[in-house]
Design an enzyme around this catalytic site. Structure first.
Site, PDB file in Angstrom:
ATOM      1  N   ASP A 206      12.104  -6.951  34.465  1.00 32.29           N
ATOM      2  CA  ASP A 206      11.424  -8.374  34.989  1.00 32.29           C
ATOM      3  C   ASP A 206      10.371  -8.721  34.317  1.00 32.29           C
ATOM      4  O   ASP A 206       9.469  -9.382  34.909  1.00 32.29           O
ATOM      5  CB  ASP A 206      11.332  -8.465  36.442  1.00 32.29           C
ATOM      6  CG  ASP A 206      11.180  -9.831  37.034  1.00 32.29           C
ATOM      7  OD1 ASP A 206      11.524 -10.665  36.618  1.00 32.29           O
ATOM      8  OD2 ASP A 206      10.308  -9.689  38.120  1.00 32.29           O
TER       9      ASP A 206
ATOM     10  N   CYS B 123      31.538 -15.114  47.250  1.00 30.23           N
ATOM     11  CA  CYS B 123      30.878 -16.137  48.279  1.00 30.23           C
ATOM     12  C   CYS B 123      31.860 -16.849  49.038  1.00 30.23           C
ATOM     13  O   CYS B 123      31.590 -17.276  50.029  1.00 30.23           O
ATOM     14  CB  CYS B 123      29.796 -16.932  47.297  1.00 30.23           C
ATOM     15  SG  CYS B 123      28.508 -16.158  46.969  1.00 30.23           S
TER      16      CYS B 123
ATOM     17  N   CYS C 298      31.440 -19.989  51.873  1.00 36.60           N
ATOM     18  CA  CYS C 298      29.926 -19.789  52.498  1.00 36.60           C
ATOM     19  C   CYS C 298      28.873 -20.420  51.829  1.00 36.60           C
ATOM     20  O   CYS C 298      28.853 -20.450  50.363  1.00 36.60           O
ATOM     21  CB  CYS C 298      29.631 -18.187  52.737  1.00 36.60           C
ATOM     22  SG  CYS C 298      28.076 -18.067  53.316  1.00 36.60           S
TER      23      CYS C 298
ATOM     24  N   CYS D 127      22.982 -19.717  52.427  1.00 38.61           N
ATOM     25  CA  CYS D 127      21.655 -19.581  51.711  1.00 38.61           C
ATOM     26  C   CYS D 127      21.184 -21.112  51.380  1.00 38.61           C
ATOM     27  O   CYS D 127      20.243 -21.638  51.606  1.00 38.61           O
ATOM     28  CB  CYS D 127      22.152 -18.843  50.354  1.00 38.61           C
ATOM     29  SG  CYS D 127      23.268 -19.424  49.139  1.00 38.61           S
TER      30      CYS D 127
ATOM     31  N   CYS E  68      17.563 -22.584  53.112  1.00 40.75           N
ATOM     32  CA  CYS E  68      16.801 -23.020  52.351  1.00 40.75           C
ATOM     33  C   CYS E  68      15.475 -23.889  52.805  1.00 40.75           C
ATOM     34  O   CYS E  68      15.973 -25.058  53.118  1.00 40.75           O
ATOM     35  CB  CYS E  68      17.002 -23.357  51.131  1.00 40.75           C
ATOM     36  SG  CYS E  68      15.653 -23.615  49.874  1.00 40.75           S
TER      37      CYS E  68
ATOM     38  N   CYS F 120       9.679 -16.047  49.521  1.00 42.22           N
ATOM     39  CA  CYS F 120      10.465 -16.301  50.654  1.00 42.22           C
ATOM     40  C   CYS F 120      11.751 -15.612  50.695  1.00 42.22           C
ATOM     41  O   CYS F 120      12.306 -15.325  49.583  1.00 42.22           O
ATOM     42  CB  CYS F 120      10.817 -17.810  50.535  1.00 42.22           C
ATOM     43  SG  CYS F 120      11.943 -18.552  51.771  1.00 42.22           S
TER      44      CYS F 120
ATOM     45  N   CYS G  91      16.865 -16.947  52.106  1.00 40.69           N
ATOM     46  CA  CYS G  91      18.341 -17.194  51.437  1.00 40.69           C
ATOM     47  C   CYS G  91      19.032 -15.871  51.721  1.00 40.69           C
ATOM     48  O   CYS G  91      20.142 -15.744  51.605  1.00 40.69           O
ATOM     49  CB  CYS G  91      18.347 -17.654  50.242  1.00 40.69           C
ATOM     50  SG  CYS G  91      17.410 -16.819  49.001  1.00 40.69           S
TER      51      CYS G  91
ATOM     52  N   CYS H 288      22.400 -14.378  54.444  1.00 42.49           N
ATOM     53  CA  CYS H 288      23.282 -14.097  53.703  1.00 42.49           C
ATOM     54  C   CYS H 288      24.034 -13.041  54.527  1.00 42.49           C
ATOM     55  O   CYS H 288      23.754 -11.865  54.815  1.00 42.49           O
ATOM     56  CB  CYS H 288      23.025 -13.568  52.244  1.00 42.49           C
ATOM     57  SG  CYS H 288      24.425 -13.178  51.268  1.00 42.49           S
TER      58      CYS H 288
END
Length: 360
Positions: A142, A196, A199, A202, A206, A249, A252, A256
């Site tokens: 990252d 997913c 659904c 998330c 938000c 944050c 989400c 889940c």
């Protein structure tokens, strides 16, 4: 180096075991073809969703073409490492923060993950080197133009959720990703399907509606961007939506369904430090720059600097007015920062005081 098919398969199995020995939850291997993800990235950039993150567009095709970033690359060893604290009831706990408590993303409460993963990925590369001799590689976590989620998805570590994070059926999304780009033609692993379904928890939860469509996040509205990446003033219209989220944050992920399977960390580097899981914003706002640097030594939070730290605390304390309007301790703490040399800090402090009915 000239390894036959069986030797490459054996090496792949050893790499996966060495990875687990080093604290990684799972290791998988992908090729370097990200042509589909490259088009999606370009569309995202053209929409301006990256905001001030100019680095997302500054490396041309190197981000989506690993062999251009590191010549000779033919495979990517993709790794995930869990960071969740051990509490089984973590989701319930995270949903119960008091309005004057600083909510800091879980991943940022311990040691800087960049250093932790990079060190262990380097150790993994050295194990490979000891086994087969010199080979070409480069380690990433990252911090460089690498499409981590796309590579992890291709390797079969999981699928990209509608919030754009990687999801695993076995482990949810509470993990870090890292890679080793190598010149060894290891056998590749199969990707997994998207689970997913219908659904959209998330998207619904938000706070700033930053997930503008399934699998598309407008970073300019995302609380993580606003509190970490954004260098200037937080847009006034978005401040009330941030609540007491002062660094990142997790909403989400909290909501889940797949995160009921989230796995705890096996390395102690990600244990909470300095009480950052329940710290009060009035105390954090009063940290001097020296205290900020000392208390957050080795923390990923340090990268935003003291000025943005104060900016974020001011917004959080301003939003505490929704249930603690005019609280004497909060007002006094905010007023103590009115003389701060930063105009940005002053602006956010004045806004926060106005929420408490104080027109200073």
């Amino acid at each position: 180096m000239n390894l036959n098919e069986q030797a490459l398969a054996d090496l792949s199995a050893k790499i996966k075991q060495w990875g687990k020995d080093l604290g990684f939850a799972e290791i998988r291997i992908a090729d370097t073809d990200l042509s589909q993800a490259e088009g999606q990235l370009q569309q995202w950039l053209e929409a301006g969703y990256h905001g001030e993150m100019a680095y997302m567009a500054s490396h041309g095709t190197k981000r989506s073409r690993p062999a251009e970033l590191v010549p000779g690359t033919v495979r990517v060893i993709s790794a995930r490492m869990n960071y969740l604290p051990s509490s089984a009831a973590w989701r319930a706990i995270e949903k119960q923060h008091a309005p004057d408590t600083a909510v800091i993303s879980i991943y940022a409460r311990g040691r800087d993950y960049h250093k932790v993963l990079r060190t262990r990925l380097q150790q993994l590369a050295e194990k490979i080197n000891t086994d087969i001799g010199e080979f070409g590689y480069r380690v990433f976590t990252d911090s460089a133009p690498v499409m981590e989620v796309a590579l992890a998805e291709k390797s079969g570590l999981g699928w990209r959720g509608k919030h754009s994070l990687l999801l695993s059926r076995e482990a949810g999304s509470m993990f870090f990703l890292g890679e080793i780009l190598v010149d060894i033609p290891l056998p590749v692993d199969e990707p997994v399907g998207d689970h997913c379904g219908q659904c959209q928890s998330c998207m619904d939860v938000c706070p700033t509606k930053a997930i503008v469509a399934p699998y598309q996040v407008d970073a300019r509205r995302c609380v993580s961007y606003l509190t970490i990446e954004l260098h200037g003033s937080i847009p006034v219209e978005l401040r009330p939506l941030i609540g007491n989220r002062v660094y990142g944050c997790d909403d989400c992920q909290l909501f889940c369904p797949w995160n009921k399977f989230a796995e705890p960390a096996v390395v102690d580097d990600f244990a909470v430090r300095n009480g950052l899981d329940h710290a009060r914003m009035v105390h954090l706002l009063l940290w001097s720059e020296e205290q900020f640097l000392r208390m957050l030594e080795g923390s990923p939070i340090r990268r935003i600097g003291h000025e943005r730290w104060l900016r974020n605390m001011a917004v959080g304390l301003g939003n505490a007015a929704s249930s603690m309007r005019g609280d004497a301790e909060i007002v006094a703490a905010l007023r103590s920062r009115l003389a701060h040399p930063s105009e940005m800090v002053q602006e956010h402090v004045k806004w926060a005081l106005a929420q408490h009915g104080d027109g200073a």
